[in-house]
Write a protein that holds these residues in place. Structure first.
Motif, PDB file in Angstrom:
ATOM      1  N   LYS A 123     -29.936   7.340   8.346  1.00 17.08           N
ATOM      2  CA  LYS A 123     -28.804   6.504   7.926  1.00 17.08           C
ATOM      3  C   LYS A 123     -28.694   5.268   8.807  1.00 17.08           C
ATOM      4  O   LYS A 123     -28.455   4.148   8.323  1.00 17.08           O
ATOM      5  CB  LYS A 123     -27.510   7.321   7.988  1.00 17.08           C
ATOM      6  N   MET A 124     -28.874   5.453  10.114  1.00 16.48           N
ATOM      7  CA  MET A 124     -28.821   4.307  11.033  1.00 16.48           C
ATOM      8  C   MET A 124     -29.906   3.296  10.719  1.00 16.48           C
ATOM      9  O   MET A 124     -29.676   2.083  10.731  1.00 16.48           O
ATOM     10  CB  MET A 124     -28.994   4.800  12.480  1.00 16.48           C
ATOM     11  N   LEU A 125     -31.117   3.803  10.442  1.00 16.77           N
ATOM     12  CA  LEU A 125     -32.235   2.919  10.116  1.00 16.77           C
ATOM     13  C   LEU A 125     -31.952   2.132   8.848  1.00 16.77           C
ATOM     14  O   LEU A 125     -32.184   0.914   8.793  1.00 16.77           O
ATOM     15  CB  LEU A 125     -33.514   3.741   9.958  1.00 16.77           C
ATOM     16  N   ASP A 126     -31.414   2.792   7.825  1.00 22.54           N
ATOM     17  CA  ASP A 126     -31.097   2.123   6.564  1.00 22.54           C
ATOM     18  C   ASP A 126     -30.013   1.054   6.762  1.00 22.54           C
ATOM     19  O   ASP A 126     -30.096  -0.040   6.197  1.00 22.54           O
ATOM     20  CB  ASP A 126     -30.630   3.147   5.523  1.00 22.54           C
ATOM     21  N   GLU A 127     -28.997   1.392   7.554  1.00 23.55           N
ATOM     22  CA  GLU A 127     -27.920   0.431   7.802  1.00 23.55           C
ATOM     23  C   GLU A 127     -28.435  -0.765   8.587  1.00 23.55           C
ATOM     24  O   GLU A 127     -28.033  -1.908   8.326  1.00 23.55           O
ATOM     25  CB  GLU A 127     -26.788   1.118   8.577  1.00 23.55           C
ATOM     26  N   ARG A 128     -29.326  -0.519   9.528  1.00 19.91           N
ATOM     27  CA  ARG A 128     -29.866  -1.602  10.336  1.00 19.91           C
ATOM     28  C   ARG A 128     -30.739  -2.532   9.482  1.00 19.91           C
ATOM     29  O   ARG A 128     -30.749  -3.745   9.672  1.00 19.91           O
ATOM     30  CB  ARG A 128     -30.681  -1.040  11.493  1.00 19.91           C
ATOM     31  N   LYS A 129     -31.448  -1.968   8.504  1.00 22.73           N
ATOM     32  CA  LYS A 129     -32.283  -2.791   7.621  1.00 22.73           C
ATOM     33  C   LYS A 129     -31.430  -3.706   6.752  1.00 22.73           C
ATOM     34  O   LYS A 129     -31.841  -4.825   6.433  1.00 22.73           O
ATOM     35  CB  LYS A 129     -33.151  -1.883   6.731  1.00 22.73           C
ATOM     36  N   ARG A 130     -30.243  -3.236   6.370  1.00 26.41           N
ATOM     37  CA  ARG A 130     -29.375  -4.028   5.494  1.00 26.41           C
ATOM     38  C   ARG A 130     -28.533  -5.029   6.264  1.00 26.41           C
ATOM     39  O   ARG A 130     -27.980  -5.966   5.676  1.00 26.41           O
ATOM     40  CB  ARG A 130     -28.449  -3.097   4.695  1.00 26.41           C
TER      41      ARG A 130
END
Length: 307
Positions: A123-130
């Protein structure tokens, strides 16, 4: 599997190591991590004062995790509900449990802990990508940069596995070492007194006794380093290590065939009386003479010493 980071070799391994050193290497240790650890230690010691007792291993694990998680994923343990740490703690407690994957068992809780940590990291990785792009501030940013440039990280799974491994290894081994050192010092008043005197002498030389630690002070802690070496030698916080021979290995007249699985036992060396005099005795001073001996032997072209 083929994507397991434990089995990485050659250029891929070197690349991963270079990524880690960008954030956790000597330069960042000097400029950032040393002060992070001092602040976390002071905050933890103050919080422990209000408690009748603490579980030392658990408390030091949480303390170290607050430092490493901040640097790796910008995670602030003090302002969160501690969810990530709780899942890591569940994973650690069942790590060497009997492997019965049934709800209620320690091993089941261990595997669930890992699964939940990976969900949080994903989830952190996905949020950081966005998120809007900023300068790299933590290890997660470095991983994202590498994935975007399609260097040697082949997919997000490997990146997340590496993140999990660094978060776990960062607090587990360090907290075990601290716990062991404090136990040995408790049983050795002479060593404890010399350690206290070393740190008191550093404070006395300061203009402000409560100022932050400097790199020069850290490097001057000779007896402290001897205590750490001796505690790690006796405690063997990594009791075994597993390796696989990628080619035939010839050593001391023996051949380890390619493909063999090897279990390395550090205590067989650390507690060997032919290597260390009185090996089961906690003796930090042995490292003073050992290191001096190594220096002298090195100058004469030899490297062995008997401690």
């Amino acid at each position: 599997g083929a994507d397991c980071i434990i089995a990485t070799l050659g250029s891929f391994h070197k690349h991963m190591r270079s990524l880690v050193l960008k954030l956790l290497g000597p330069e960042n240790l000097r400029l950032v991590l040393l002060h992070d650890v001092q602040r976390a230690t002071q905050a933890s010691l103050l919080s422990w004062l209000d408690q009748p007792s603490i579980e030392l291993k658990e408390a030091t694990s949480s303390m170290i995790f607050s430092v490493t998680s901040k640097r790796l994923i910008s995670y602030d343990s003090s302002s969160s509900d501690g969810k990530l740490w709780k899942q890591f703690d569940a994973f650690t407690r069942g790590l060497i449990a009997f492997p019965i994957y049934v709800p209620g068992t320690a091993f089941y809780k261990c595997m669930q802990g890992r699964k939940n940590v990976m969900k949080i990291l994903t989830k952190m990785l996905d949020e950081r990508k966005r998120a809007s792009r900023q300068d790299s501030v933590d290890f997660l940013d470095l991983l994202l940069d590498d994935l975007k440039k399609e260097k040697l990280l082949r997919n997000e799974k490997i990146a997340l596995d590496l993140l999990f491994l660094l978060l776990f290894a960062g607090f587990e081994t360090t907290s075990s070492g601290i716990t062991a050192a404090l136990k040995f010092l408790t049983d050795d008043p002479k060593a404890l007194q010399e350690l206290i005197e070393e740190h008191q002498s550093i404070r006395k030389r300061r203009v402000d006794p409560d100022s932050e630690i400097t790199w020069e002070e850290y490097k001057s802690m000779k007896f402290t380093s001897h205590v750490i070496h001796e505690a790690l030698r006796l405690s063997n916080i990594a009791p075994v290590m597993f390796r696989k021979a990628t080619e035939d290995v010839h050593i001391n007249g023996y051949t380890i065939p390619k493909g063999s699985k090897i279990m390395i036992d550090p205590s067989s060396v650390h507690l060997d009386s032919t290597v260390y005099k009185d090996p089961i005795v906690f003796n930090p001073w042995r490292w003073k003479w050992c290191l001096q001996g190594i220096h002298g032997l090195w100058r004469r072209g030899a490297v062995m010493c008997w401690c």
